[in-house]
Scaffold this motif. Sequence first.
Motif, PDB file in Angstrom:
ATOM      1  N   THR A 137      -1.855   5.502   5.140  1.00  0.00           N
ATOM      2  CA  THR A 137      -0.779   5.983   4.284  1.00  0.00           C
ATOM      3  C   THR A 137      -1.377   6.939   3.272  1.00  0.00           C
ATOM      4  O   THR A 137      -2.593   6.939   3.048  1.00  0.00           O
ATOM      5  CB  THR A 137      -0.104   4.815   3.561  1.00  0.00           C
ATOM      6  N   PRO A 138      -0.548   7.771   2.581  1.00  0.00           N
ATOM      7  CA  PRO A 138      -1.112   8.703   1.616  1.00  0.00           C
ATOM      8  C   PRO A 138      -1.887   8.024   0.497  1.00  0.00           C
ATOM      9  O   PRO A 138      -2.809   8.597  -0.055  1.00  0.00           O
ATOM     10  CB  PRO A 138       0.142   9.420   1.070  1.00  0.00           C
ATOM     11  N   ALA A 139      -1.503   6.802   0.130  1.00  0.00           N
ATOM     12  CA  ALA A 139      -2.138   6.146  -1.012  1.00  0.00           C
ATOM     13  C   ALA A 139      -3.436   5.444  -0.645  1.00  0.00           C
ATOM     14  O   ALA A 139      -4.193   5.065  -1.519  1.00  0.00           O
ATOM     15  CB  ALA A 139      -1.176   5.134  -1.627  1.00  0.00           C
ATOM     16  N   GLN A 140      -3.689   5.240   0.621  1.00  0.00           N
ATOM     17  CA  GLN A 140      -4.835   4.452   1.044  1.00  0.00           C
ATOM     18  C   GLN A 140      -5.746   5.260   1.953  1.00  0.00           C
ATOM     19  O   GLN A 140      -5.288   6.085   2.733  1.00  0.00           O
ATOM     20  CB  GLN A 140      -4.373   3.197   1.799  1.00  0.00           C
ATOM     21  N   VAL A 171      -3.648  12.524  -3.080  1.00  0.00           N
ATOM     22  CA  VAL A 171      -4.220  12.789  -4.402  1.00  0.00           C
ATOM     23  C   VAL A 171      -3.203  12.491  -5.498  1.00  0.00           C
ATOM     24  O   VAL A 171      -3.526  11.873  -6.523  1.00  0.00           O
ATOM     25  CB  VAL A 171      -4.710  14.249  -4.487  1.00  0.00           C
ATOM     26  N   LEU A 172      -1.950  12.901  -5.293  1.00  0.00           N
ATOM     27  CA  LEU A 172      -0.904  12.637  -6.275  1.00  0.00           C
ATOM     28  C   LEU A 172      -0.745  11.145  -6.534  1.00  0.00           C
ATOM     29  O   LEU A 172      -0.697  10.698  -7.680  1.00  0.00           O
ATOM     30  CB  LEU A 172       0.434  13.193  -5.772  1.00  0.00           C
ATOM     31  N   ILE A 173      -0.649  10.381  -5.466  1.00  0.00           N
ATOM     32  CA  ILE A 173      -0.403   8.943  -5.599  1.00  0.00           C
ATOM     33  C   ILE A 173      -1.616   8.242  -6.195  1.00  0.00           C
ATOM     34  O   ILE A 173      -1.493   7.346  -7.038  1.00  0.00           O
ATOM     35  CB  ILE A 173      -0.007   8.351  -4.236  1.00  0.00           C
ATOM     36  N   ASN A 174      -2.814   8.660  -5.795  1.00  0.00           N
ATOM     37  CA  ASN A 174      -4.033   8.085  -6.353  1.00  0.00           C
ATOM     38  C   ASN A 174      -4.122   8.335  -7.859  1.00  0.00           C
ATOM     39  O   ASN A 174      -4.416   7.424  -8.650  1.00  0.00           O
ATOM     40  CB  ASN A 174      -5.246   8.665  -5.640  1.00  0.00           C
ATOM     41  N   TRP A 190       5.091   8.221  -5.050  1.00  0.00           N
ATOM     42  CA  TRP A 190       4.360   8.717  -6.221  1.00  0.00           C
ATOM     43  C   TRP A 190       4.992   8.186  -7.503  1.00  0.00           C
ATOM     44  O   TRP A 190       4.298   7.714  -8.401  1.00  0.00           O
ATOM     45  CB  TRP A 190       4.377  10.246  -6.204  1.00  0.00           C
ATOM     46  N   TRP A 191       6.303   8.246  -7.597  1.00  0.00           N
ATOM     47  CA  TRP A 191       7.005   7.788  -8.798  1.00  0.00           C
ATOM     48  C   TRP A 191       6.802   6.286  -9.011  1.00  0.00           C
ATOM     49  O   TRP A 191       6.506   5.841 -10.127  1.00  0.00           O
ATOM     50  CB  TRP A 191       8.487   8.114  -8.668  1.00  0.00           C
ATOM     51  N   GLN A 192       6.946   5.511  -7.959  1.00  0.00           N
ATOM     52  CA  GLN A 192       6.810   4.064  -8.081  1.00  0.00           C
ATOM     53  C   GLN A 192       5.388   3.670  -8.454  1.00  0.00           C
ATOM     54  O   GLN A 192       5.180   2.686  -9.168  1.00  0.00           O
ATOM     55  CB  GLN A 192       7.224   3.395  -6.774  1.00  0.00           C
ATOM     56  N   ALA A 193       4.405   4.434  -7.990  1.00  0.00           N
ATOM     57  CA  ALA A 193       3.011   4.126  -8.300  1.00  0.00           C
ATOM     58  C   ALA A 193       2.641   4.497  -9.723  1.00  0.00           C
ATOM     59  O   ALA A 193       1.716   3.911 -10.297  1.00  0.00           O
ATOM     60  CB  ALA A 193       2.078   4.861  -7.334  1.00  0.00           C
ATOM     61  N   GLY A 194       3.349   5.456 -10.313  1.00  0.00           N
ATOM     62  CA  GLY A 194       2.983   5.964 -11.630  1.00  0.00           C
ATOM     63  C   GLY A 194       4.000   5.672 -12.702  1.00  0.00           C
ATOM     64  O   GLY A 194       4.070   4.558 -13.232  1.00  0.00           O
TER      65      GLY A 194
END
Length: 225
Positions: A10-13, A72-75, A151-155
Amino acid sequence: MSHPEAAAATPAQPSPRLRPDKHAAIMAGGRAVFARDGYARASIDAIATASRVSTRTIYKHFADKTALFAAVLINSATQVAAAETALVERHLSTVATAEGVEPALRAFATEWLNDAGDWLIGMPDSAAHRALVAQVRAEAGHLGTEVVSTWWQAGAGRVRVELAEVFARWAERGFLSITDPDRAAVHFSRLVSATPGAPASPITPEERAGWITDGVALFVRGYKP
């Protein structure tokens, strides 16, 4: 260029085959390059150089530049949210009386914001993160709703949830009269981050402190039991 290995991540992992140190290096390099050059101008070659990895390593684990940008955004959002929620815990979790609400909110907002009303100015890479946030708005259609939502939920969404939970606890204890903690969290954020004039207009630390003090006072007065 697309690679089958990227489909498993996934983008975050990171991909299961990408070492954590390599993943961290790519995220840091990607954040620096995307923040500096913007999505359109950033190149995989430049990101590989900044990350001290090969372009082959990047393409092996990320399907394309869009997938890398999303990761990168989500990280970055996850890291900033962790710092912000730590501030919530430090300043707001131990409030034991109604009288303690206002000074706790002032202390929290003071550490949360810089003089211009931006978030977490003292955090490493906070300027790069804010540059990425601006690019999300520009690239939202290209990224797709799923990536933007993640991205929003992660940040910012995570921080809003933390604030809302604090306000809900305070309402249960009678410190404030709040029926919609999520809306109260938005009200608080807007009030304390308000800035006169055009965006990024320079103001002094004393003026910023005044805006925070007034914003907190308005919030407490508006939700007074």
